[in-house]
Design a protein around this motif. Sequence first.
Motif, PDB file in Angstrom:
ATOM      1  N   ASP A 482       0.734  -1.152  -0.024  1.00  0.00           N
ATOM      2  CA  ASP A 482       0.172   0.127  -0.083  1.00  0.00           C
ATOM      3  C   ASP A 482       0.961   1.177  -0.078  1.00  0.00           C
ATOM      4  O   ASP A 482       1.922   1.227   0.742  1.00  0.00           O
ATOM      5  N   ASP A 483       0.226   2.267  -0.806  1.00  0.00           N
ATOM      6  CA  ASP A 483       1.327   3.433  -0.720  1.00  0.00           C
ATOM      7  C   ASP A 483      -0.026   4.678  -0.847  1.00  0.00           C
ATOM      8  O   ASP A 483      -0.784   4.243  -1.746  1.00  0.00           O
ATOM      9  N   VAL A 484       0.236   5.949  -0.551  1.00  0.00           N
ATOM     10  CA  VAL A 484      -0.692   6.754  -0.589  1.00  0.00           C
ATOM     11  C   VAL A 484      -0.922   7.486  -2.144  1.00  0.00           C
ATOM     12  O   VAL A 484      -1.959   7.520  -2.455  1.00  0.00           O
ATOM     13  N   VAL A 485       0.041   7.164  -3.107  1.00  0.00           N
ATOM     14  CA  VAL A 485      -0.043   7.732  -4.460  1.00  0.00           C
ATOM     15  C   VAL A 485      -1.073   6.857  -5.147  1.00  0.00           C
ATOM     16  O   VAL A 485      -1.984   7.303  -5.672  1.00  0.00           O
ATOM     17  N   SER A 486      -0.830   5.581  -4.896  1.00  0.00           N
ATOM     18  CA  SER A 486      -1.835   4.591  -5.900  1.00  0.00           C
ATOM     19  C   SER A 486      -3.339   4.771  -5.174  1.00  0.00           C
ATOM     20  O   SER A 486      -4.245   4.971  -5.916  1.00  0.00           O
ATOM     21  N   TRP A 487      -3.343   4.842  -3.832  1.00  0.00           N
ATOM     22  CA  TRP A 487      -4.923   5.020  -3.176  1.00  0.00           C
ATOM     23  C   TRP A 487      -5.355   6.273  -3.660  1.00  0.00           C
ATOM     24  O   TRP A 487      -6.572   6.495  -4.080  1.00  0.00           O
ATOM     25  N   THR A 488      -4.537   7.447  -3.897  1.00  0.00           N
ATOM     26  CA  THR A 488      -4.955   8.750  -4.002  1.00  0.00           C
ATOM     27  C   THR A 488      -5.389   8.624  -5.855  1.00  0.00           C
ATOM     28  O   THR A 488      -6.623   9.318  -6.179  1.00  0.00           O
ATOM     29  N   ALA A 489      -4.953   8.152  -6.565  1.00  0.00           N
ATOM     30  CA  ALA A 489      -5.137   7.855  -8.063  1.00  0.00           C
ATOM     31  C   ALA A 489      -6.405   7.165  -8.222  1.00  0.00           C
ATOM     32  O   ALA A 489      -7.138   7.595  -8.955  1.00  0.00           O
ATOM     33  N   MET A 490      -6.666   6.186  -7.355  1.00  0.00           N
ATOM     34  CA  MET A 490      -7.932   5.664  -7.396  1.00  0.00           C
ATOM     35  C   MET A 490      -9.054   6.621  -7.246  1.00  0.00           C
ATOM     36  O   MET A 490     -10.200   6.714  -7.430  1.00  0.00           O
ATOM     37  N   ILE A 491      -8.967   7.283  -5.641  1.00  0.00           N
ATOM     38  CA  ILE A 491      -9.912   8.062  -5.248  1.00  0.00           C
ATOM     39  C   ILE A 491     -10.257   9.124  -6.583  1.00  0.00           C
ATOM     40  O   ILE A 491     -11.284   9.562  -6.877  1.00  0.00           O
ATOM     41  N   VAL A 492      -9.301   9.690  -6.874  1.00  0.00           N
ATOM     42  CA  VAL A 492      -9.520  10.923  -8.022  1.00  0.00           C
ATOM     43  C   VAL A 492      -9.944  10.393  -9.140  1.00  0.00           C
ATOM     44  O   VAL A 492     -10.878  11.145  -9.740  1.00  0.00           O
ATOM     45  N   GLY A 493      -9.640   9.204  -9.750  1.00  0.00           N
ATOM     46  CA  GLY A 493     -10.335   8.623 -10.840  1.00  0.00           C
ATOM     47  C   GLY A 493     -11.802   8.348 -10.710  1.00  0.00           C
ATOM     48  O   GLY A 493     -12.460   8.820 -11.559  1.00  0.00           O
ATOM     49  N   HIS A 494     -12.142   7.743  -9.727  1.00  0.00           N
ATOM     50  CA  HIS A 494     -13.434   7.646  -9.462  1.00  0.00           C
ATOM     51  C   HIS A 494     -14.203   8.922  -9.243  1.00  0.00           C
ATOM     52  O   HIS A 494     -15.381   9.110  -9.885  1.00  0.00           O
ATOM     53  N   ALA A 495     -13.560   9.864  -8.415  1.00  0.00           N
ATOM     54  CA  ALA A 495     -14.249  11.195  -8.268  1.00  0.00           C
ATOM     55  C   ALA A 495     -14.547  12.115  -9.610  1.00  0.00           C
ATOM     56  O   ALA A 495     -15.574  12.718  -9.954  1.00  0.00           O
ATOM     57  N   GLU A 496     -13.396  11.931 -10.491  1.00  0.00           N
ATOM     58  CA  GLU A 496     -13.744  12.708 -11.842  1.00  0.00           C
ATOM     59  C   GLU A 496     -14.608  12.139 -12.840  1.00  0.00           C
ATOM     60  O   GLU A 496     -15.138  12.676 -13.586  1.00  0.00           O
ATOM     61  N   HIS A 497     -14.837  10.815 -12.322  1.00  0.00           N
ATOM     62  CA  HIS A 497     -16.012  10.118 -13.374  1.00  0.00           C
ATOM     63  C   HIS A 497     -17.373  10.074 -12.712  1.00  0.00           C
ATOM     64  O   HIS A 497     -18.317   9.211 -13.144  1.00  0.00           O
ATOM     65  N   GLY A 498     -17.639  10.801 -11.690  1.00  0.00           N
ATOM     66  CA  GLY A 498     -19.035  10.758 -10.908  1.00  0.00           C
ATOM     67  C   GLY A 498     -19.031   9.695 -10.082  1.00  0.00           C
ATOM     68  O   GLY A 498     -20.161   9.553  -9.566  1.00  0.00           O
ATOM     69  N   HIS A 499     -18.142   8.854  -9.897  1.00  0.00           N
ATOM     70  CA  HIS A 499     -18.288   7.772  -8.768  1.00  0.00           C
ATOM     71  C   HIS A 499     -18.041   8.174  -7.400  1.00  0.00           C
ATOM     72  O   HIS A 499     -17.328   7.377  -6.673  1.00  0.00           O
ATOM     73  N   SER A 500     -18.759   9.060  -6.966  1.00  0.00           N
ATOM     74  CA  SER A 500     -18.482   9.681  -5.693  1.00  0.00           C
ATOM     75  C   SER A 500     -18.756   8.656  -4.528  1.00  0.00           C
ATOM     76  O   SER A 500     -17.715   8.779  -3.616  1.00  0.00           O
ATOM     77  N   LYS A 501     -19.515   7.857  -4.516  1.00  0.00           N
ATOM     78  CA  LYS A 501     -19.774   6.954  -3.438  1.00  0.00           C
ATOM     79  C   LYS A 501     -18.534   5.732  -3.308  1.00  0.00           C
ATOM     80  O   LYS A 501     -17.789   5.891  -2.257  1.00  0.00           O
ATOM     81  N   ARG A 502     -17.832   5.573  -4.334  1.00  0.00           N
ATOM     82  CA  ARG A 502     -16.973   4.715  -4.548  1.00  0.00           C
ATOM     83  C   ARG A 502     -15.505   5.477  -3.993  1.00  0.00           C
ATOM     84  O   ARG A 502     -14.617   4.956  -3.167  1.00  0.00           O
ATOM     85  N   ALA A 503     -15.393   6.619  -4.492  1.00  0.00           N
ATOM     86  CA  ALA A 503     -14.208   7.565  -4.072  1.00  0.00           C
ATOM     87  C   ALA A 503     -14.338   7.664  -2.749  1.00  0.00           C
ATOM     88  O   ALA A 503     -13.461   7.596  -2.065  1.00  0.00           O
ATOM     89  N   LEU A 504     -15.448   8.072  -1.947  1.00  0.00           N
ATOM     90  CA  LEU A 504     -15.543   8.414  -0.585  1.00  0.00           C
ATOM     91  C   LEU A 504     -15.180   6.953   0.286  1.00  0.00           C
ATOM     92  O   LEU A 504     -14.489   7.108   1.220  1.00  0.00           O
TER      93      LEU A 504
END
Length: 720
Positions: A482-504
Amino acid sequence: MVARFLPRVKLLRRLHRSFWTNAAPLHTDPPPFAASLQDINSRLKVLVQSDRLADAQALFDAAPRRDEASYAALLAGHAAAGDFAGAMALFARLRASSPPLAAADPFVLSLAFKACAAAAADATSLHAFALRSSAVTSVYVATALADAYAKAGRLAFALRVFDEMPRKNVVSWTALVGALTRAGRRHDALRRFAEMRASGVPCDSHACAAVLTACAEDATGLLARRGREVHALCAKLGVDATPYVANTLATLYARRGDADGALAAIRRMGSRRDVAAWTTLISSYVQNGCAREAIQAFVAMLRGEASSDSASPNEYTFAAVIAASADISCVHLGEQLHSQAAQRGFASARSVANSLVSLYARVAGRLSAVDAVFRESAAKDVVSWSAIISGYAREGLAEEAFALFTEMRRHHCPSPNEFTLASLLSVCATSATLDAGRQLHALAVASGLEHHAMIRSALVDMYGKSGSLSDADVVFSNRTKDDVVSWTAMIVGHAEHGHSKRALELFEEMCRVGLKPDHVAFIGVLSACCHAGEVELGLRYLSAMSKRYGLEPEKEHYGCVVDLLGRAGRINEAEELIERMAPNERDGVVWTSLLRACAARGAEETGKKAAERAMEAEPWGAGAHVAMANLYASKGQWHEAAHERHMMKQKGVVKGVGWSSITVGGKDRGVGVFAAGDRTHPQDNVIYEMLELIYFGVGLARYGPDQNNLASELELMVNS
């Protein structure tokens, strides 16, 4: 047998002590028969010292007589040059032309093993000879044998040779500690050092430096305390001021972020401070973000050079200080350093060229200078190519970046590293070229880099921004750490495509596994709250940044929350939040976010205020004028809306043209870029005719879905 070889050993030791002494100019012509053997051996030593191995070989071949000292002198030259084949040929010649036990002389045989170590060659046959001749019982031979096995990657054999040694000296222990450190077994290196101390063998500066290197190279930081203990021992023994130990201590403290400790270690050297010490100090400052201190140290070095009290900077010194000027975005200083390096003949050195490429590309964006420095570099490695590819990628020049990558693989450096691939993946992410990104993914797998944290996060980001979140999930789920960068990339990716629940959900899960979110992660989670309309949750996250995670919100975070409040119609709260921001962070983007919210809600008065602030922050920006025009238009105030657009024309403000790209073609596919209202394509008439058909078809689908078959209608119209 020992008594028999004692005179030879004494002779070799005398010659060894005189190895680095000055001698009169040599003539490499065949020596006269009257020349003494000692004179020939002395001449051999000086030739080897001067790196004139060919001349030494000619003198050796022409000599009428040779002894073990003659062979030892020439073997030392082959060992220093890493010429294993030449050393073995000379050793075979010694065994064939001398008394049977001459080749088993400890000094001669240890030099043969040193040649094996220098070339990382197999020492098995020499080991067998040492066993047959009983020479392996010599501490010199056994130490050289263990070192040869270790440098050939056969550490188990080296440990066995060491453990079977009847007697060990400080050189033996130092070689073992160094071998364990190179193999990554740093804790074992410290344990063996402790065994040496317990055995009563006196410790010297080289042994201390070897164990300090083990502590310095420990990436976990667990050996930092042990390093300080060894430092105390060095001070007690009085060796902490020797250049070798002081430089290693400086490296130890620098890698732990202790620039003051590194500086104190260097200062202990006093007048013996050499170029390695200065370079270590400057590099330490750069690595710990103390760029100005690094530049001050470089200036002090130059002043000492002018007064003959200090060494002159070398290419690595210039590379470090140029990197410091890049860190503080001081291009003017970097240009002066470039000039200095050129005057001293270092500008084309690989390390200097790499730093210059990073300076001009990362700070100045001067790609013409980047290309000139890169092409003039004498030797290019993967770091050089990665630096220039990164420069073009940072400017968004995808075609040029991939052209350089192709050139790199075809002609110069076929194996990219993680930095090269990460830069190219970032280009694919910004240009949404999914096909090229997948090819880079395949190359990362073939190169064994797919599990590297940098590559994994770049792949997640690329797949996420390209809309292929399923592929991003696969890469993310296959992570080994686990590393912060990979988790952050996943969060931002889902947020940018409207998958807000999954990002949170991902954000909360990241916190549960013990990772501390960074500023970018909070931008992603606040964007998710904005898309989901989670106003209270977004406000809680903004408050938690400073109170729980120790992160001060930046203007990007405030902009997300302003947008969040504006979408919820809480205009006054959004305005109050902006007023709480630091004055230097209230830029046009934040005020424009508030203005757009006002336009959506019809809040004319607050919108006017926001527009004024946005125009003050960005006089030539089009966003405020367009938003105010839309606000007036939404309220039917067409005269005011026309006035805003007229002001844009008067000021010369032009709204940015929207553009997009698409991958076209078959086998030789490429990326086509087009803008709104674009008429530059040679088939633009056909393109616009097809657009009209699509518009017409959409109208049919909207108003008569039950009476028309859209696919058949379009096919009929195209064929007609």
